[in-house]
Scaffold this motif. Structure first.
Motif, PDB file in Angstrom:
ATOM      1  N   VAL A 146       0.888  -1.085   0.033  1.00 41.35           N
ATOM      2  CA  VAL A 146       0.006  -0.126  -0.050  1.00 41.35           C
ATOM      3  C   VAL A 146       0.815   1.287  -0.135  1.00 41.35           C
ATOM      4  N   GLN A 147       0.599   2.181  -0.813  1.00 36.41           N
ATOM      5  CA  GLN A 147       1.369   3.243  -0.860  1.00 36.41           C
ATOM      6  C   GLN A 147       0.615   4.409  -0.616  1.00 36.41           C
ATOM      7  N   THR A 148      -0.792   4.532  -0.974  1.00 36.60           N
ATOM      8  CA  THR A 148      -1.498   5.876  -0.791  1.00 36.60           C
ATOM      9  C   THR A 148      -3.107   5.233  -0.416  1.00 36.60           C
ATOM     10  N   VAL A 149      -3.508   6.074   0.398  1.00 38.81           N
ATOM     11  CA  VAL A 149      -4.897   5.780   0.727  1.00 38.81           C
ATOM     12  C   VAL A 149      -5.613   7.314   0.640  1.00 38.81           C
ATOM     13  N   SER A 150      -6.703   7.440  -0.046  1.00 44.91           N
ATOM     14  CA  SER A 150      -7.573   8.720  -0.053  1.00 44.91           C
ATOM     15  C   SER A 150      -8.850   8.151   0.339  1.00 44.91           C
ATOM     16  N   PHE A 151      -9.571   8.908   1.523  1.00 48.75           N
ATOM     17  CA  PHE A 151     -10.973   8.743   1.996  1.00 48.75           C
ATOM     18  C   PHE A 151     -11.675   9.679   2.126  1.00 48.75           C
ATOM     19  N   LEU A 152     -12.911   9.764   1.870  1.00 42.76           N
ATOM     20  CA  LEU A 152     -14.149  10.742   1.745  1.00 42.76           C
ATOM     21  C   LEU A 152     -15.080  10.088   2.998  1.00 42.76           C
ATOM     22  N   GLY A 153     -15.049  10.814   3.985  1.00 47.29           N
ATOM     23  CA  GLY A 153     -16.142  10.759   4.985  1.00 47.29           C
ATOM     24  C   GLY A 153     -17.228  11.861   5.367  1.00 47.29           C
ATOM     25  N   ILE A 179     -15.732  12.631  13.661  1.00 46.18           N
ATOM     26  CA  ILE A 179     -15.936  11.772  12.415  1.00 46.18           C
ATOM     27  C   ILE A 179     -14.645  10.836  11.991  1.00 46.18           C
ATOM     28  N   ALA A 180     -13.568  11.270  11.813  1.00 45.20           N
ATOM     29  CA  ALA A 180     -12.150  10.681  11.247  1.00 45.20           C
ATOM     30  C   ALA A 180     -11.652   9.508  12.394  1.00 45.20           C
ATOM     31  N   ILE A 181     -12.276   9.429  13.470  1.00 46.78           N
ATOM     32  CA  ILE A 181     -12.081   7.864  14.417  1.00 46.78           C
ATOM     33  C   ILE A 181     -12.355   6.759  13.470  1.00 46.78           C
ATOM     34  N   HIS A 182     -13.420   6.925  12.973  1.00 47.88           N
ATOM     35  CA  HIS A 182     -13.784   5.949  12.018  1.00 47.88           C
ATOM     36  C   HIS A 182     -12.540   5.488  11.062  1.00 47.88           C
ATOM     37  N   ALA A 183     -12.211   6.284  10.494  1.00 52.19           N
ATOM     38  CA  ALA A 183     -10.833   5.783   9.480  1.00 52.19           C
ATOM     39  C   ALA A 183      -9.489   5.739  10.114  1.00 52.19           C
ATOM     40  N   GLU A 225       3.003   3.398   8.378  1.00 57.71           N
ATOM     41  CA  GLU A 225       4.212   2.768   9.192  1.00 57.71           C
ATOM     42  C   GLU A 225       5.181   2.466   8.027  1.00 57.71           C
ATOM     43  N   ARG A 226       4.829   2.073   6.860  1.00 58.13           N
ATOM     44  CA  ARG A 226       5.676   1.600   5.705  1.00 58.13           C
ATOM     45  C   ARG A 226       6.027   3.021   4.936  1.00 58.13           C
ATOM     46  N   GLY A 227       5.553   4.076   5.129  1.00 57.09           N
ATOM     47  CA  GLY A 227       5.842   5.284   4.286  1.00 57.09           C
ATOM     48  C   GLY A 227       4.657   5.675   3.752  1.00 57.09           C
ATOM     49  N   GLY A 228       3.592   5.027   3.469  1.00 58.52           N
ATOM     50  CA  GLY A 228       2.382   5.293   2.591  1.00 58.52           C
ATOM     51  C   GLY A 228       1.925   6.507   3.366  1.00 58.52           C
ATOM     52  N   GLY A 229       0.959   7.289   2.359  1.00 51.94           N
ATOM     53  CA  GLY A 229       0.445   8.528   2.692  1.00 51.94           C
ATOM     54  C   GLY A 229      -1.026   8.224   2.705  1.00 51.94           C
ATOM     55  N   VAL A 230      -1.735   9.024   3.590  1.00 51.73           N
ATOM     56  CA  VAL A 230      -3.188   9.076   3.723  1.00 51.73           C
ATOM     57  C   VAL A 230      -3.663  10.429   3.507  1.00 51.73           C
ATOM     58  N   LEU A 231      -4.641  10.654   2.785  1.00 49.58           N
ATOM     59  CA  LEU A 231      -5.260  12.119   2.482  1.00 49.58           C
ATOM     60  C   LEU A 231      -6.824  11.799   2.654  1.00 49.58           C
ATOM     61  N   GLY A 232      -7.500  12.786   3.781  1.00 49.69           N
ATOM     62  CA  GLY A 232      -8.865  12.421   4.050  1.00 49.69           C
ATOM     63  C   GLY A 232      -9.627  13.692   4.213  1.00 49.69           C
ATOM     64  N   ASP A 233     -11.044  13.623   4.032  1.00 56.48           N
ATOM     65  CA  ASP A 233     -11.890  14.965   4.090  1.00 56.48           C
ATOM     66  C   ASP A 233     -13.127  14.269   4.781  1.00 56.48           C
ATOM     67  N   ALA A 319      -7.323   4.106  17.850  1.00 53.61           N
ATOM     68  CA  ALA A 319      -7.951   4.977  16.808  1.00 53.61           C
ATOM     69  C   ALA A 319      -8.329   6.387  17.522  1.00 53.61           C
ATOM     70  N   SER A 320      -8.568   6.256  18.873  1.00 49.73           N
ATOM     71  CA  SER A 320      -8.865   7.532  19.536  1.00 49.73           C
ATOM     72  C   SER A 320      -7.843   8.292  19.800  1.00 49.73           C
ATOM     73  N   ARG A 321      -6.715   7.764  19.986  1.00 50.29           N
ATOM     74  CA  ARG A 321      -5.369   8.586  20.272  1.00 50.29           C
ATOM     75  C   ARG A 321      -5.179   9.246  19.088  1.00 50.29           C
TER      76      ARG A 321
END
Length: 334
Positions: A146-153, A179-183, A225-233, A319-321
């Motif tokens: 896994v390199q990137t994760v994009s999510f919309l919530g 909201i983002a605690i789910h992700a 952890e292995r350097g992948g990136g996450v973008l979220g809205d 997740a909460s932290r």
């Protein structure tokens, strides 16, 4: 022997799902239901929605014999109630978010100890068939690393319909934490990569002058952890009427070194595209679990061993932290 559960706080409707489920189970006994806010208590009682036994939380915590406390009060009240219950040796299960400050969370973690007490949460995205199948595909190496994760919530604001406390200063605690605690739970669970750090986060309000402190817009960037990136809205900008039916309500796109997976756990949609695929392939999302968070919590309360993929106290706290840490990063002025 049935697990005795006392409910404290009904000021968010999510807790009603847990209340209904608990009343329908043979292995759970609801021994108390408390709401200190008189208008909420009257509304739910008049509708025969909740059978209240108490008006004050302290009376429940001090006088009711119970194994666990379920908490659904307004967000900023939840941490104090959870700590009070844990201090009395009770397990706790909460609607999300668990609390609104890192200090509260660390106190909860300290009281829970190494599995001595369970902390559960109504986190359900990982129960969806699409999420569980996506996890299995990634574990099998179907899209490589896994390199990137994009999510919309994105959620509808529903101003005037949501409880008024949402928009009262000091009670909500921030949209990312809300909201983002789910992700923050679903992404590490699906990808197999824990979150490593918060890169950036931002919250703002340009559309609700009646509550200028409320965070309508909310976006974030994380590193795995292995350097992948996450973008979220997780903004409160979805159209009110159609908001929960739109595909932007919990959509995840996961790019790996060998392809991509896109899933919508709410709509039950799952697509994969490897490098040698001419077009994306829709997949059967598979069977999900209903109320898995409750089953997993009761397993912990009974001292059982969590199964692979079960929601544990450690998962809830992690997740909460991260949700609170990202919220804090967004709240700090640039």
């Amino acid at each position: 022997m049935a697990t005795r559960v006392a409910f404290i706080g009904f000021r968010h409707a999510h807790i009603l799902e847990l209340y209904d489920a608990a009343r329908q189970r043979d292995d759970v006994e609801v021994v108390a239901a408390c709401e200190a806010h008189e208008p909420t208590r009257r509304q739910l009682a008049d509708a025969d929605r909740v059978r209240f036994t108490h008006n004050e939380a302290d009376a429940v915590l001090d006088d009711v014999a119970c194994d666990a406390v379920a908490i659904g009060d307004y967000y900023a009240r939840r941490g104090a109630l959870a700590i009070a219950a844990l201090e009395r040796g009770r397990h706790v299960i909460l609607d999300k978010p668990v609390c609104t400050s890192l200090d509260e969370l660390e106190r909860m973690a300290q009281l829970a100890g190494d599995g001595r007490l369970a902390v559960g949460c109504q986190l359900g995205l990982h129960d969806a068939g699409a999420a569980r199948t996506a996890r299995a595909l990634i574990e099998a190496g179907e899209i490589g690393d896994v390199q990137t994760v994009s999510f919309l919530g994105q959620h509808p604001l529903l101003y005037g319909t949501r409880p008024p406390w949402y928009f009262e200063p000091g009670k909500h605690g921030g949209t990312i934490n809300d909201i983002a605690i789910h992700a923050m739970h679903a992404i590490p669970w699906i990808t197999g990569q824990p979150i490593a750090r918060v890169t950036a986060a931002r919250v703002w309000n340009r559309t609700l002058p009646d509550a200028p402190h409320f965070q309508i817009g909310a976006q974030l960037m994380l590193e795995l952890e292995r350097g992948g990136g996450v973008l979220g809205d997780v903004s409160y900008l979805a159209p009110d009427r159609a908001g929960y039916s739109l595909p932007q309500y919990w959509r995840f796109t996961i790019h790996g070194s060998g392809g991509l997976i896109e899933l919508n756990p709410v709509r039950g949609e799952l697509t994969i595209a490897a490098h040698d695929d001419a077009e994306p392939r829709p997949l059967d999302p598979g069977e999900g679990r209903k109320l898995g968070y409750l089953n997993d919590f009761l397993t912990q309360v009974a001292g059982g061993t969590p199964g692979d993929g079960d929601l544990t106290t450690a998962d809830v706290l992690a997740a909460s932290r991260w949700a609170l840490t990202t919220q804090r990063a967004a709240d700090v002025p640039a």
